[in-house]
Design a protein around this motif. Structure first.
Motif, PDB file in Angstrom:
ATOM      1  N   PHE A  94       0.795  -0.962  -0.085  1.00  0.00           N
ATOM      2  CA  PHE A  94      -0.107  -0.149   0.238  1.00  0.00           C
ATOM      3  C   PHE A  94       1.203   0.736   0.108  1.00  0.00           C
ATOM      4  CE2 PHE A  94      -2.572   3.394   1.664  1.00  0.00           C
ATOM      5  CZ  PHE A  94      -3.864   3.055   0.925  1.00  0.00           C
ATOM      6  N   PRO A  95       0.783   1.606  -0.959  1.00  0.00           N
ATOM      7  CA  PRO A  95       2.217   3.153  -1.099  1.00  0.00           C
ATOM      8  C   PRO A  95       2.183   4.203  -0.597  1.00  0.00           C
ATOM      9  CG  PRO A  95       0.634   3.130  -3.161  1.00  0.00           C
ATOM     10  CD  PRO A  95      -0.018   2.077  -2.458  1.00  0.00           C
ATOM     11  N   GLN A  96       1.728   3.967   0.982  1.00  0.00           N
ATOM     12  CA  GLN A  96       1.766   5.222   1.351  1.00  0.00           C
ATOM     13  C   GLN A  96       3.177   5.322   2.917  1.00  0.00           C
ATOM     14  OE1 GLN A  96       0.222   8.261   0.705  1.00  0.00           O
ATOM     15  NE2 GLN A  96      -0.008   9.484   2.485  1.00  0.00           N
ATOM     16  N   PHE A  97       4.072   5.664   2.540  1.00  0.00           N
ATOM     17  CA  PHE A  97       4.993   5.092   3.651  1.00  0.00           C
ATOM     18  C   PHE A  97       6.342   5.770   3.567  1.00  0.00           C
ATOM     19  CE2 PHE A  97       4.912   1.794   0.757  1.00  0.00           C
ATOM     20  CZ  PHE A  97       6.442   1.998  -0.361  1.00  0.00           C
ATOM     21  N   ALA A  98       7.397   6.518   4.377  1.00  0.00           N
ATOM     22  CA  ALA A  98       8.036   7.491   4.184  1.00  0.00           C
ATOM     23  C   ALA A  98       9.234   6.958   5.020  1.00  0.00           C
ATOM     24  CB  ALA A  98       7.018   8.807   4.830  1.00  0.00           C
ATOM     25  N   VAL A  99      10.119   8.055   5.226  1.00  0.00           N
ATOM     26  CA  VAL A  99      11.418   8.256   5.949  1.00  0.00           C
ATOM     27  C   VAL A  99      11.136   9.178   6.092  1.00  0.00           C
ATOM     28  CG1 VAL A  99      13.627   8.256   6.001  1.00  0.00           C
ATOM     29  CG2 VAL A  99      12.901   7.119   4.169  1.00  0.00           C
ATOM     30  N   SER A 100      11.579   9.728   7.757  1.00  0.00           N
ATOM     31  CA  SER A 100      11.445  10.263   8.772  1.00  0.00           C
ATOM     32  C   SER A 100      12.599  10.535   9.512  1.00  0.00           C
ATOM     33  CB  SER A 100      10.197  11.083   9.547  1.00  0.00           C
ATOM     34  OG  SER A 100      10.712  12.051  10.348  1.00  0.00           O
ATOM     35  N   ILE A 101      13.112  11.729   9.399  1.00  0.00           N
ATOM     36  CA  ILE A 101      14.276  12.401   9.928  1.00  0.00           C
ATOM     37  C   ILE A 101      14.337  13.717  10.307  1.00  0.00           C
ATOM     38  CG2 ILE A 101      16.591  12.530   9.337  1.00  0.00           C
ATOM     39  CD1 ILE A 101      17.015  10.453   7.399  1.00  0.00           C
ATOM     40  N   ALA A 102      14.220  13.078  11.763  1.00  0.00           N
ATOM     41  CA  ALA A 102      14.827  15.565  11.970  1.00  0.00           C
ATOM     42  C   ALA A 102      16.078  15.170  13.523  1.00  0.00           C
ATOM     43  CB  ALA A 102      12.869  15.225  13.099  1.00  0.00           C
ATOM     44  N   LEU A 103      16.582  16.611  13.303  1.00  0.00           N
ATOM     45  CA  LEU A 103      17.236  17.250  14.543  1.00  0.00           C
ATOM     46  C   LEU A 103      17.005  17.997  15.110  1.00  0.00           C
ATOM     47  CD1 LEU A 103      20.850  16.910  14.894  1.00  0.00           C
ATOM     48  CD2 LEU A 103      20.966  18.512  13.279  1.00  0.00           C
ATOM     49  N   ARG A 104      17.425  17.811  16.314  1.00  0.00           N
ATOM     50  CA  ARG A 104      17.159  18.781  17.655  1.00  0.00           C
ATOM     51  C   ARG A 104      18.563  19.446  18.009  1.00  0.00           C
ATOM     52  NH1 ARG A 104      12.930  16.001  22.097  1.00  0.00           N
ATOM     53  NH2 ARG A 104      14.925  13.908  22.445  1.00  0.00           N
ATOM     54  N   HIS A 105      18.302  20.215  18.678  1.00  0.00           N
ATOM     55  CA  HIS A 105      19.636  20.845  19.316  1.00  0.00           C
ATOM     56  C   HIS A 105      19.327  20.934  20.500  1.00  0.00           C
ATOM     57  CE1 HIS A 105      22.857  24.123  20.006  1.00  0.00           C
ATOM     58  NE2 HIS A 105      23.652  23.091  20.002  1.00  0.00           N
ATOM     59  N   GLN A 106      19.698  20.667  21.763  1.00  0.00           N
ATOM     60  CA  GLN A 106      19.966  21.448  23.004  1.00  0.00           C
ATOM     61  C   GLN A 106      18.050  21.063  22.710  1.00  0.00           C
ATOM     62  OE1 GLN A 106      21.843  25.058  23.083  1.00  0.00           O
ATOM     63  NE2 GLN A 106      23.615  24.301  23.576  1.00  0.00           N
ATOM     64  N   GLY A 107      17.922  20.201  22.542  1.00  0.00           N
ATOM     65  CA  GLY A 107      16.251  19.987  22.822  1.00  0.00           C
ATOM     66  C   GLY A 107      14.865  20.882  21.721  1.00  0.00           C
ATOM     67  N   ARG A 108      15.501  21.244  20.798  1.00  0.00           N
ATOM     68  CA  ARG A 108      14.883  22.024  19.982  1.00  0.00           C
ATOM     69  C   ARG A 108      14.925  21.349  18.760  1.00  0.00           C
ATOM     70  NH1 ARG A 108      15.386  28.588  18.253  1.00  0.00           N
ATOM     71  NH2 ARG A 108      16.989  27.845  17.634  1.00  0.00           N
ATOM     72  N   LEU A 109      13.806  21.365  17.863  1.00  0.00           N
ATOM     73  CA  LEU A 109      14.180  20.699  16.716  1.00  0.00           C
ATOM     74  C   LEU A 109      14.536  22.223  15.718  1.00  0.00           C
ATOM     75  CD1 LEU A 109      10.590  18.811  16.234  1.00  0.00           C
ATOM     76  CD2 LEU A 109      12.485  17.492  16.344  1.00  0.00           C
ATOM     77  N   GLU A 110      15.662  21.424  15.006  1.00  0.00           N
ATOM     78  CA  GLU A 110      16.027  22.585  14.094  1.00  0.00           C
ATOM     79  C   GLU A 110      16.446  22.615  12.286  1.00  0.00           C
ATOM     80  OE1 GLU A 110      17.262  25.594  14.375  1.00  0.00           O
ATOM     81  OE2 GLU A 110      17.298  24.881  16.919  1.00  0.00           O
ATOM     82  N   GLN A 111      15.866  20.608  12.070  1.00  0.00           N
ATOM     83  CA  GLN A 111      16.130  20.452  11.035  1.00  0.00           C
ATOM     84  C   GLN A 111      15.351  19.023  10.475  1.00  0.00           C
ATOM     85  OE1 GLN A 111      18.048  22.055   8.929  1.00  0.00           O
ATOM     86  NE2 GLN A 111      19.503  23.499  10.183  1.00  0.00           N
ATOM     87  N   ALA A 112      14.129  19.240   9.936  1.00  0.00           N
ATOM     88  CA  ALA A 112      13.374  18.298   9.664  1.00  0.00           C
ATOM     89  C   ALA A 112      13.939  17.417   8.153  1.00  0.00           C
ATOM     90  CB  ALA A 112      11.714  18.575   9.819  1.00  0.00           C
TER      91      ALA A 112
END
Length: 259
Positions: A94-112
């Motif tokens: 079923f073609p509904q899926f993804a790769v998910s990557i986030a970066l947080r710095h000192q507890g705050r999300l910075e990149q996604a």
């Protein structure tokens, strides 16, 4: 573009290649139950290892919080990884899926980054720099209330989840809307809110790797992300509401009616 975002994109695309390579041989994959109806395949592990390899080649001292291998290292920088969000969809072709990557710095999300390797859609965001889909700027919709809104959600399916409580919320949320979709990947649902494909999204019982990248995408696309009580601890609680600012308030109000 931020160097760390570039690494996230490189890692997501590498994982996407792993996933796509295995789509033609789903019947031969090794699959295990983490708990009833919660599956992990060898592709999850292979994709996760590829992501970590790319990240650690560039930033060997950074910490990792990954769905399959857990927490690694101690650093002000932590990469939050879901190598295959929507494993059950993947296993059913079923073609509904993804790769998910986030970066947080000192507890705050910075990149996604949220990457759909089937549609080749790359959603990305850097704090303060907005959100994009395949390098085109995206924004949440500007709906003021639930009239005509198209919403996304996740329906409880495990024994440890409270289906009755969810159904109360669904009954409160539905009136006046254009409908509710349950597609099976919270990361993509949140990315779709950021891109205006969904007006809003809510779900209970998520893990941080399911929604960290999607949360920053929504915020950088002009939306709000919080918990069903209007608080700011969605990543900690696992219960999330995401939408444009006015619709977010309307959704929280509706969900309050169900408590």
């Amino acid at each position: 573009m931020q160097p760390m975002l570039n690494i996230a994109i490189k890692a997501a695309r590498a994982a996407g290649q792993v996933i796509v390579r295995h789509m033609g041989r789903l019947d031969s994959l090794t699959v295990q139950d983490k708990r009833p109806n919660d599956f992990v395949s060898e592709v999850d592990h292979l994709a996760e290892r590829e992501i970590i390899r790319v990240i650690h080649r560039a930033y060997p001292d950074h910490g990792i919080l990954a769905e399959e291998s857990g927490a690694q290292g101690s650093s002000d920088y932590q990469w939050i990884i879901d190598p295959l969000d929507g494993t059950t969809n993947f296993l059913h072709d079923f073609p509904q899926f993804a790769v998910s990557i986030a970066l947080r710095h000192q507890g705050r999300l910075e990149q996604a980054v949220v990457y759909d390797p089937v549609k080749e859609e790359l959603f990305s965001a850097s704090r303060g720099a907005g959100a994009t889909l395949n390098n085109r700027r995206i924004r949440v919709t500007g709906l003021k209330d639930l009239n005509g809104a198209l919403l996304g959600t996740g329906i409880p399916f495990r024994e440890d989840q409270d289906l009755d409580a969810y159904l109360k919320g669904l009954r409160a949320m539905l009136p006046g809307t254009a409908g509710v979709r349950r597609a099976g990947s919270a990361a993509l649902d949140l990315a779709y809110v950021a891109a205006g494909r969904l007006d809003g999204f809510w779900e209970y019982g998520l893990n941080i790797w399911d929604m960290a990248a999607g949360a920053l995408l929504v915020q950088e696309a002009g939306g709000l992300v919080g918990d069903p009580r209007g608080g700011a601890d969605a990543l900690a609680s696992g219960d999330v509401v995401a939408a444009g600012p006015k619709l977010y308030k309307a959704m929280v109000q509706r969900l309050a009616q169900a408590r």
